[in-house]
Structure formats: C-alpha cells, structure tokens
Design an enzyme around this catalytic site. Sequence first.
Site, PDB file in Angstrom:
ATOM      1  CB  ILE A 114      -0.658  -0.134   1.391  1.00 59.87           C
ATOM      2  CG1 ILE A 114      -1.863  -1.211   1.387  1.00 59.87           C
ATOM      3  CG2 ILE A 114      -1.953   0.601   1.286  1.00 59.87           C
ATOM      4  CD1 ILE A 114      -2.177  -1.431  -0.159  1.00 59.87           C
ATOM      5  NE  ARG A 119      -0.502   5.922  12.441  1.00 59.65           N
ATOM      6  CZ  ARG A 119       0.226   6.588  12.469  1.00 59.65           C
ATOM      7  NH1 ARG A 119       1.526   6.812  13.415  1.00 59.65           N
ATOM      8  NH2 ARG A 119       0.139   7.908  10.675  1.00 59.65           N
ATOM      9  CG  ASP A 140      -2.538   5.854  -0.482  1.00 61.25           C
ATOM     10  OD1 ASP A 140      -2.730   5.343  -1.142  1.00 61.25           O
ATOM     11  OD2 ASP A 140      -1.800   6.599   0.208  1.00 61.25           O
ATOM     12  CG  HIS A 151      -4.912   2.138   0.314  1.00 62.70           C
ATOM     13  ND1 HIS A 151      -5.322   1.136   0.937  1.00 62.70           N
ATOM     14  CD2 HIS A 151      -4.926   2.477   1.832  1.00 62.70           C
ATOM     15  CE1 HIS A 151      -5.309   0.709   1.879  1.00 62.70           C
ATOM     16  NE2 HIS A 151      -5.599   1.733   2.721  1.00 62.70           N
ATOM     17  CG  HIS A 197      -4.376  -1.921  12.517  1.00 60.60           C
ATOM     18  ND1 HIS A 197      -5.252  -2.116  11.775  1.00 60.60           N
ATOM     19  CD2 HIS A 197      -4.058  -0.426  12.178  1.00 60.60           C
ATOM     20  CE1 HIS A 197      -5.888  -0.773  11.229  1.00 60.60           C
ATOM     21  NE2 HIS A 197      -4.877   0.147  11.035  1.00 60.60           N
TER      22      HIS A 197
HETATM   23  N1  GLN Z   1       0.417   4.606   1.368  1.00 57.68           N
HETATM   24  C1  GLN Z   1      -0.119   4.876   2.344  1.00 57.68           C
HETATM   25  C2  GLN Z   1       0.841   3.978   3.387  1.00 57.68           C
HETATM   26  O1  GLN Z   1       1.185   3.016   2.976  1.00 57.68           O
HETATM   27  C3  GLN Z   1      -1.623   4.771   3.155  1.00 57.68           C
HETATM   28  C4  GLN Z   1      -1.874   4.570   4.090  1.00 57.68           C
HETATM   29  C5  GLN Z   1      -3.186   4.653   4.738  1.00 57.68           C
HETATM   30  O2  GLN Z   1      -4.224   4.192   4.086  1.00 57.68           O
HETATM   31  N2  GLN Z   1      -3.584   5.015   5.656  1.00 57.68           N
HETATM   32  O3  GLN Z   1       1.216   4.285   4.256  1.00 57.68           O
HETATM   33 ZN    ZN Z   2      -5.443   2.161   5.018  1.00 55.09          ZN
END
Ligand code: GLN
Ligand code: ZN
Length: 765
Positions: A444, A528, A612, A655, A705
């Site tokens: 991601i 976090r 994103d 995403h 997580h």
């Molecule tokens: N590109 C971001 C990452 O990988 C996406 C983070 C997210 O969706 N919260 O950190």
């Molecule tokens: Zn995410």
Amino acid sequence: MVQSSVLGFPRIGGQRELKKVTEAYWSGKATVEELLETGKSLRAHNWKLQKEAGVDIIASNDFSFYDQVLDLSLLFNVVPDRYTKFDLAPIDVLFAMGRGLQRKATETTAAVDVTALEMVKWFDSNYHYVRPTFSHSTEFKLNSVAKPVVEFNEAKALGIHTRPVILGPVSYLYLGKADKDSLDLDPITLLEKILPVYKQLLSELKAAGANQVQIDEPILVLDLPESVKEKFQVAYDALVSESAPELTLTSYFGDVRPNLKAIESLPVAGFHFDFVRVPEQFNEVSSILKGEQTLSVGIVDGRNIWKTDFSKAAKFIKAAVEKVGAEKVIVATSSSLLHTPVDLENETKLEPIIKDWFSFATQKVSEVVVLAKEASGDDVATEFAANAASIKSRVESSITTNPKVQERLATINESLATRQSPFPERLAVQKEKYNLPLFPTTTIGSFPQTKDIRVNRNKFTKGTITAEEYETFINKEIETVIRFQEEIGLDVLVHGEPERNDMVQYFGEQLKGFAFTTNGWVQSYGSRYVRPPIIVGDVSRPKNMTVKESVYAQSLSKSPVKGMLTGPVTILRWSFPRDDVSGKVQALQLGLALRDEVTDLEAAGITVIQVDEPAIREGLPLRAGQERSDYLNWAAQSFRVATSGVDNSTQIHSHFCYSDLDPNHIKALDADVVSIEFSKKDDPKYIQEFSDYPNHIGLGLFDIHSPRIPSKEEFVARVEEILKVYPAANFWFNPDCGLKTRGWPEVRESLTNMVNAAKEFRAKY
Ligand code: GLN
Ligand code: ZN
C-alpha cells in the site's frame, strides 16, 4: 447559576507521555507499575487542570490505556475465549485484544498467538475503537476491579468530585458485532442480558459517592432500525433507579431529531446535544425536557481547533436559558475533547496572528467556563473583548483568501473530472504496457518507519544534518525498500515513503494554505497519534511535491514503482478543516493541486500512481439524505479532478482503509485498481458485496495493525475463500494498509508468505 461541563479530556498527555510509556511497556523497557503510574498521573493532571480552570462538571473514566470501548468490553467480560486461555495479566489481555499478540514459548510460559479484534472508526472521526465482539457464549459479568469506580475514587482522593462517563448499553451493543463462531447473533438482542451488569456498575458508582453519570448514546445520531430505537426505553426504564446516580443521556456529532421519539420519554435526569454540529436541532430537542431535566448545551467544538465565537455562542446559550431556565442549562463541549490537541501553549512556532485564532483542549476548557460565567451574569468583559478581536482578525485576514485559486475553482466541470476512456479500454492498454502476471502483488505504500529514519528526520528538521546528507540518507532507504521488494518478488513496487512523517502532513507542509503544529497530537488508535495540519486558507501547490523521490525509486528498478499521493478528501478529513468555507470547496481546491502533481509525475515517467483515499468512508455524513448524496458527489468529483488529467495507459490506483464502504461509492472514483482493508472481515457477506466490482481490486490479506505474521497457508485459505465468489482475473494480492508502524522482521516474513501464496495460485489458475 449556569454550570459548565467538559465531556472528556485528551488522555495522551501534553508531551505524549502515554504513548511513550505504553510503547516502552510493549517492548519490555518499562514495567507494568511504570505504565500504571503514568496513567494515574495523567488523570490527576487533567482533573486538576479542569478543576483549577473552574469547570463544574468534570468527567472521569475518560482515560484509557488503549480505547474506552475496549475498556468496557473488559469491564463486562466481553472477552472472546481466545484471549483468556494464556493466563495473561489483565492489561495484557487488553492489549492483546487491541493489537494482537504473538509470543514465543519460554521455559515458564506457553506460546501465544492471537489476532486483534476488529478496529473501526468512531463515527465520522479519525479515532478508532475496538469493536465489542459477542458470541453465544458471552457471559456478561462485572469485572471485580471496576475501572469507572476506581477512577472515580482516585479523583475523589484528590478532592475532585467527577462525573464518570460510560458508553450506554444500546450504543455499546449496536457498535459491536458477532464473533465468527456466532454470525447469526444480533448483538442488540443481548440487551436484557447486559442491563443487570450496567445496573450493578451504576450502583457501585453511587455507593462510591457519584451522584451523576454521563451516559453516552452516540448512535442516536445514526439512522436506526425500529428494533434498536425501541431499546432505549427498555434500557433506561431499567437503569434509572434509586440506587443509580442521575444519568445525563449524551449524544454528539450529529442530529438527534429523527430518533427523538425514542428518547423523549426516558426518565433520565438530563440530556446533552451537539449544537456545534447541528444548531438547528435546538428547538425540537429542547422541547422534550420535562420537570427537572437539564439541558447540556454542547457549544464549544470538541472536534476542531478554532476559537469559539463567544458572542455567537452566548446568544445561543441565552436562548437556551430563556427556554429552559438558567438552573437547568449546562454549558458544555460538544463532545469529548479527545479529538483536539492538548494545549496551544505547547506551540512555539506558530505565527502569532494565526495562533491567536486557535483553541486546543486546555483553552476550550476555559472557553466553557467563561461562557457559563457570562450566562450566569458574571463579568467576563475582558475575555469577551479579546475573543472578539481574534474572531475579527481571522475574518479580515488576507491569509485566508487567494483569488487565483478561486478563479481556477470556477473552471471545474465534468470533462475535467473524467478519464479519456472508460475502464475496459484503459485496461487493454495497461495490460499491454505493464504485462503483469495474474494475481499481481503489491503493497500500500509505506515500509517500516525505523528509528533510524526518525532520528535522521529529526536531525534534518533541527538542522544538524544538511539537505544533501538527508537526501542521501532517504535515497539509501528507498534503495533498500526497492531491493527488498525485488528480492521477494513483488510485482508493483513502492518507494516506501521514508521521507514522509505522515501521509497528510507531508503534503500539507508543501501546499499553501496550511498551518502546522509542533505538538498538536491527537489519538488515532492505541499508541498511534496524528498531528493534523490546519487548513487556514485557499489551497494551492507552489511546486511539485513527490517527483524527486519517485523518479529516483523508478530509476532503480525495471518493475513499475507506484507514485504515491494522498487524495483530496483524505487531506481534508485528516486536517482540521476551515469552518468558514464548505468541505466541498476545500476538497476541490485540493483536487486541483493534486491534479498538477499527478500530471507532473506522469510527465516524469511515473505512470502507475496511487492516490490514497483512506478517509473517504469516515467522511460520509452519518445519516442518509441530501447531505450524504452531496458529499458522495463532491468527494468522488474531487478525486476524479485529481486523477483524470492522465493518459489511458497511466494506471491509477486508490486505497481505502475499512471495507464497510458501499462498492458503489468506490466505483464513482473510477480508479483502475483499488485496494481496501479487508483482513478482519470474517463474514462472507462482505466478499459477496464486492464481487461485482468492475475494475481491479485487492482485498487486504493481512492486518497491519498487528505484529502477527500470517503463514502462507493462511493466505492460501483466505484467498480460496474469496475466489469462490470473486473473479480471479481482477484480483490483486496486498496487505490491508501501509506498513509504516511495523518492524522489518515481520514485514519480511509476512510479505514473503503473501507473495508465495500468490505464486501458488498462479500455478493453479
Ligand atoms: N500509502 C499510505 C501508506 O502506506 C496509505 C496509508 C493509509 O491508508 N492510512 O502508509
Ligand atoms: Zn489504509
């Protein structure tokens, strides 16, 4: 006399003390005693601060080591068996439920391997709560150490009488879900079973000396089925009694009117409503008060950082006093202050003119007190005059307005927000261009943000290393990430985002129209925290923001490396937005700025670009209706404005965190490939929901997580499940989200297992 009340105070500490000690505890560097002691001193500090400011009603039980909803699950024994069989200390059970736990066997202890419970966004905020997870075997019982009672007593010992806050039973159940072994269970049907435990808790609080409890029923701002609405009467008829403290039924973040019938006859002592978010509900909701019932007027914003406009707020309060009587009105924060940074006084770098427009939690505490005093007839002329000057300074400031941005905004039309050709045509050219295998693998975006990265970023910020030295360092990190991905065989690479402190702040810092804090942390989940930038004016992009790193990363590999941007809605949602122009205007301004970035990337040869939008779901207005459909239109439009300036062969990815999105909302973005967080969706109905999604999709295959490592077999089993309903030709392999909070060892193993699972499927299909 009009009283003042604060619904909850941030628990993280002005210097992030809670994060520091929690993470030290997790890594074995702090003892459980040190952890508990820090919690205790933070609570004491927050209560005293409010007491000294003159707040009449101060909350307790607003503290948590992880999440207040999770605390309640522990309090009520809503702990699935998988967490209890290891003989963990209570605090470790809490953390295991919150973040999973994987521990090798030692001579004295058995191996532990449990995943975390599902974590979801708290209404439309960026706070996450851990979902209560019920099964047929759940047996409610009150923990012998009842946290709300303990903390009430703790405050009492300091000479501070508090009002404990508890999430109410209807919301607690409704916000939960059935565990995977009990999918036919509707949690709301457990109400009768949970009420005795609530009663017991309330009577223990009363015995300890609490005369009032703030009982939160935030689901009152949602569209609720009749079967849930009717539970309020049942619940509160049972809970209100001689042996319970007086209850203030509390709602926030929205409009209660559509559910007013469900609460208008409750025998509670008072109600709290959010009049910052929905001032229009005042007449109707205040009309349900009967007899001695009080009205807590949420008028100081618990969700944003702008100073309260005293003169406006005072008018509102005056109307309330006229309607229900001074002795029944309480001036309050709109919600808990959990969602605001701790103290503006910790900011030393803000421009004084701009700083003067802000109010953080500590300042909001004073605002509530001043407004209550004013309503009681006390002399607060000095405070009011200072406030009026700040409000005026912001209204008249040239920092907020940029005519060029406003002109460009007026040029937005449908064609600017539409790709050259529909997806099937784009797909054909993209297939040719990238020649990816079936089941392409990708991540991601972020890779572990190691200590080394943070140390070097700090040095650069402080000026102890030069820009060149920092760039050399970042390039080395990028190279490590690229080589790693090539080594384990990922198909579409990322540069790893080592140069980014945070996916929103990084862009905010390079855009005009933003202000930044140095210490304005807000809890997102567990340990976090995020430091949201503040949108203070019209937004524009002085120069490109990500081209250098992306081009460097691409120069290192023959595989495509994704350009990585944060989308307009997410930048808006994860900033503190302006309250003087609409969200739509702010999102479209961001869309235009990002459009220029996307086309700059394309021109520089970066033709797979991910934009994103993890926050698009949480921005969805809580109720169906006009506001929601408007939101969906402008959210999708601002994304398409950002991403439609490119050629058909440029592959746009997006995403989203959380899959409880309507697939139709994602469709409207028209991205070529989307990835969504999915690994905690146990119920097969979710797979079904996405099965006719027309473009390419990756349903997240592992929880980022948690430090836990899924085996290859686990990936295979999960994907087999998915491919029963899902078309193989469209399916990508990826984790749930970015890997920045993880460590390298677990990332290496998890991704290797994931890639090997994809290879196994390719051989089969
Ligand atoms: N590109 C971001 C990452 O990988 C996406 C983070 C997210 O969706 N919260 O950190
Ligand atoms: Zn995410």
